[in-house]
Design an enzyme around this catalytic site. Structure first.
Site, PDB file in Angstrom:
ATOM      1  N   MET A  30      32.791  16.235 -37.068  1.00  0.00           N
ATOM      2  CA  MET A  30      33.433  16.338 -38.387  1.00  0.00           C
ATOM      3  C   MET A  30      34.900  16.749 -38.212  1.00  0.00           C
ATOM      4  SD  MET A  30      30.544  17.512 -41.025  1.00  0.00           S
ATOM      5  CE  MET A  30      30.573  19.256 -40.683  1.00  0.00           C
ATOM      6  N   HIS A  37      33.752  20.386 -28.774  1.00  0.00           N
ATOM      7  CA  HIS A  37      33.729  18.924 -28.945  1.00  0.00           C
ATOM      8  C   HIS A  37      34.233  18.242 -27.672  1.00  0.00           C
ATOM      9  CE1 HIS A  37      34.482  20.382 -33.198  1.00  0.00           C
ATOM     10  NE2 HIS A  37      33.397  19.643 -33.372  1.00  0.00           N
ATOM     11  N   GLY A 148      25.816  18.974 -29.398  1.00  0.00           N
ATOM     12  CA  GLY A 148      26.009  20.297 -28.799  1.00  0.00           C
ATOM     13  C   GLY A 148      24.821  21.208 -29.043  1.00  0.00           C
ATOM     14  N   SER A 186      33.541  27.241 -33.018  1.00  0.00           N
ATOM     15  CA  SER A 186      33.161  26.524 -34.228  1.00  0.00           C
ATOM     16  C   SER A 186      34.431  26.204 -35.003  1.00  0.00           C
ATOM     17  CB  SER A 186      32.250  27.397 -35.090  1.00  0.00           C
ATOM     18  OG  SER A 186      32.206  26.909 -36.410  1.00  0.00           O
ATOM     19  N   ARG A 188      34.758  26.441 -37.987  1.00  0.00           N
ATOM     20  CA  ARG A 188      34.904  27.425 -39.068  1.00  0.00           C
ATOM     21  C   ARG A 188      35.539  28.739 -38.595  1.00  0.00           C
ATOM     22  NH1 ARG A 188      29.970  24.936 -40.286  1.00  0.00           N
ATOM     23  NH2 ARG A 188      29.884  24.026 -42.369  1.00  0.00           N
TER      24      ARG A 188
HETATM   25  P1  AMP Z   1      30.743  19.329 -35.850  1.00  0.00           P
HETATM   26  O1  AMP Z   1      32.115  18.733 -35.808  1.00  0.00           O
HETATM   27  O2  AMP Z   1      30.721  20.782 -36.154  1.00  0.00           O
HETATM   28  O3  AMP Z   1      29.779  18.523 -36.686  1.00  0.00           O
HETATM   29  O4  AMP Z   1      30.198  19.238 -34.373  1.00  0.00           O
HETATM   30  C1  AMP Z   1      30.154  18.008 -33.695  1.00  0.00           C
HETATM   31  C2  AMP Z   1      29.375  18.189 -32.415  1.00  0.00           C
HETATM   32  O5  AMP Z   1      30.024  19.160 -31.602  1.00  0.00           O
HETATM   33  C3  AMP Z   1      27.944  18.684 -32.683  1.00  0.00           C
HETATM   34  O6  AMP Z   1      27.050  18.014 -31.824  1.00  0.00           O
HETATM   35  C4  AMP Z   1      28.065  20.144 -32.353  1.00  0.00           C
HETATM   36  O7  AMP Z   1      26.840  20.716 -31.932  1.00  0.00           O
HETATM   37  C5  AMP Z   1      29.071  20.129 -31.214  1.00  0.00           C
HETATM   38  N1  AMP Z   1      29.673  21.450 -31.057  1.00  0.00           N
HETATM   39  C6  AMP Z   1      30.292  22.176 -32.010  1.00  0.00           C
HETATM   40  N2  AMP Z   1      30.648  23.378 -31.515  1.00  0.00           N
HETATM   41  C7  AMP Z   1      30.214  23.414 -30.234  1.00  0.00           C
HETATM   42  C8  AMP Z   1      30.246  24.387 -29.192  1.00  0.00           C
HETATM   43  N3  AMP Z   1      30.783  25.588 -29.371  1.00  0.00           N
HETATM   44  N4  AMP Z   1      29.693  24.073 -27.995  1.00  0.00           N
HETATM   45  C9  AMP Z   1      29.119  22.855 -27.797  1.00  0.00           C
HETATM   46  N5  AMP Z   1      29.060  21.896 -28.736  1.00  0.00           N
HETATM   47  C10 AMP Z   1      29.595  22.175 -29.935  1.00  0.00           C
END
Ligand code: AMP
Length: 290
Positions: A30, A37, A148, A186, A188
């Site tokens: 996202m 990421h 992740g 994160s 956030r």
């Molecule tokens: P998001 O953009 O938050 O939807 O995350 C996209 C992908 O990145 C998802 O598969 C998450 O699990 C992964 N991800 C986000 N934060 C982390 C992290 N700290 N370590 C590993 N993977 C992550």
């Protein structure tokens, strides 16, 4: 790195890749990309000629409209992070294109996975995740999709979806990446003020302590209850759950030496919802990537 922003353009690219005999890995995100990421993108780049990174803030997975409105957008920095990590295609579809008009998600029932923990805390969240991942898999048709471990319940839900609807897509789960102070990375986290961030560190610290206790021979449920009580006592931290679960099913009743298991935690600090987890059992051997 090429930018693709429509399904039609993506379909043309896939034809070219097929004709060249390439495989492609897929990293759905996202945006507001960080080192977590980037680790997924690097893993994909190590295994495939083509790495498709999607950036799409999926409206249907936000149970809280305020969270959706406040979701950070950093498109220029995202391009740099994605390219540096090895992305070859940045896919940024519109909601209309992805959903084909009706931007909504159907209810999904995967038992405990879609009723407990994150599912219970965020009604409708996994309906939205399943809807968008299903549509993205149809659009991208990767051989491997990278997720992740940070979003552990999401990984289990996506594995179920892939088994049922996309058996040709292998789901690779990459380790959780932490910041230098231990906080799980994160998108956030940028919303955490310095004092809130200090309070939030109790989460990763407690997960590590409880894991240490369990490894030292302490009864799992006793150690978990103590960890939970510790976090409940942190001022300004609103604990949602702290639990030991079997990784694939998210059941709390499991046999630790035999089943893969994690400690999982969610809490809100200063209005920012944080999730974290720690592995209790060794990482399974990675399967060979085609
Ligand atoms: P998001 O953009 O938050 O939807 O995350 C996209 C992908 O990145 C998802 O598969 C998450 O699990 C992964 N991800 C986000 N934060 C982390 C992290 N700290 N370590 C590993 N993977 C992550």
């Amino acid at each position: 790195m090429e930018k693709v922003n429509s399904l039609r353009e993506l379909a043309l690219k896939k034809q070219l890749w097929r004709n060249s005999g390439f495989t492609w890995g897929f990293v759905p995100t996202m945006g507001a990309l960080h080192e977590g990421h980037a680790s997924l993108i690097r893993a994909a780049a190590a295994a495939h000629e083509i790495v498709v990174v999607s950036i799409f803030v999926n409206p249907t997975q936000f149970n809280d409209p305020e969270d959706f409105k406040k979701y950070p957008l950093t498109p220029d920095a995202d391009c740099r992070v994605a390219e540096a990590a090895g992305a070859t295609v940045l896919f940024t579809p519109t909601a209309e294109d992805i959903y084909g008009g009706q931007i909504k998600a159907q209810a999904v029932d995967y038992g405990q996975l879609t009723t407990a923990f994150e599912a219970a805390e965020r009604p409708g969240h996994f309906d939205g995740v399943v809807a968008v991942v299903d549509l993205l898999f149809q659009a991208v048709e990767p051989s491997v999709a990278y997720f992740g471990e940070k979003d552990l319940q999401q990984v289990a839900v996506v594995r179920r979806l892939a088994e049922e609807r996309h058996p040709a897509v292998r789901i690779a789960c990459q380790p959780l990446v932490r910041d230098h102070d231990g906080l799980a990375l994160s998108s956030r986290n940028v919303r955490l003020m310095p004092e809130a961030r200090q309070r939030a560190l109790a989460i990763s610290r407690t997960l590590a302590e409880v894991k240490g206790e369990i490894f030292a021979g302490r009864d799992v449920q006793v150690a978990v209850a103590e960890g939970r009580a510790k976090l409940e006592g942190v001022a300004g931290l609103d604990l949602a759950y702290f639990e030991a679960i079997e990784t694939d099913t998210f059941q709390t009743q499991f046999a630790p030496p035999h089943a893969e298991s994690h400690l999982i935690c969610a809490a809100t600090v200063d209005g920012v919802r944080l999730i974290d987890n720690i592995r209790l059992t060794p990482r399974p051997e990675p399967a060979i990537v085609p």
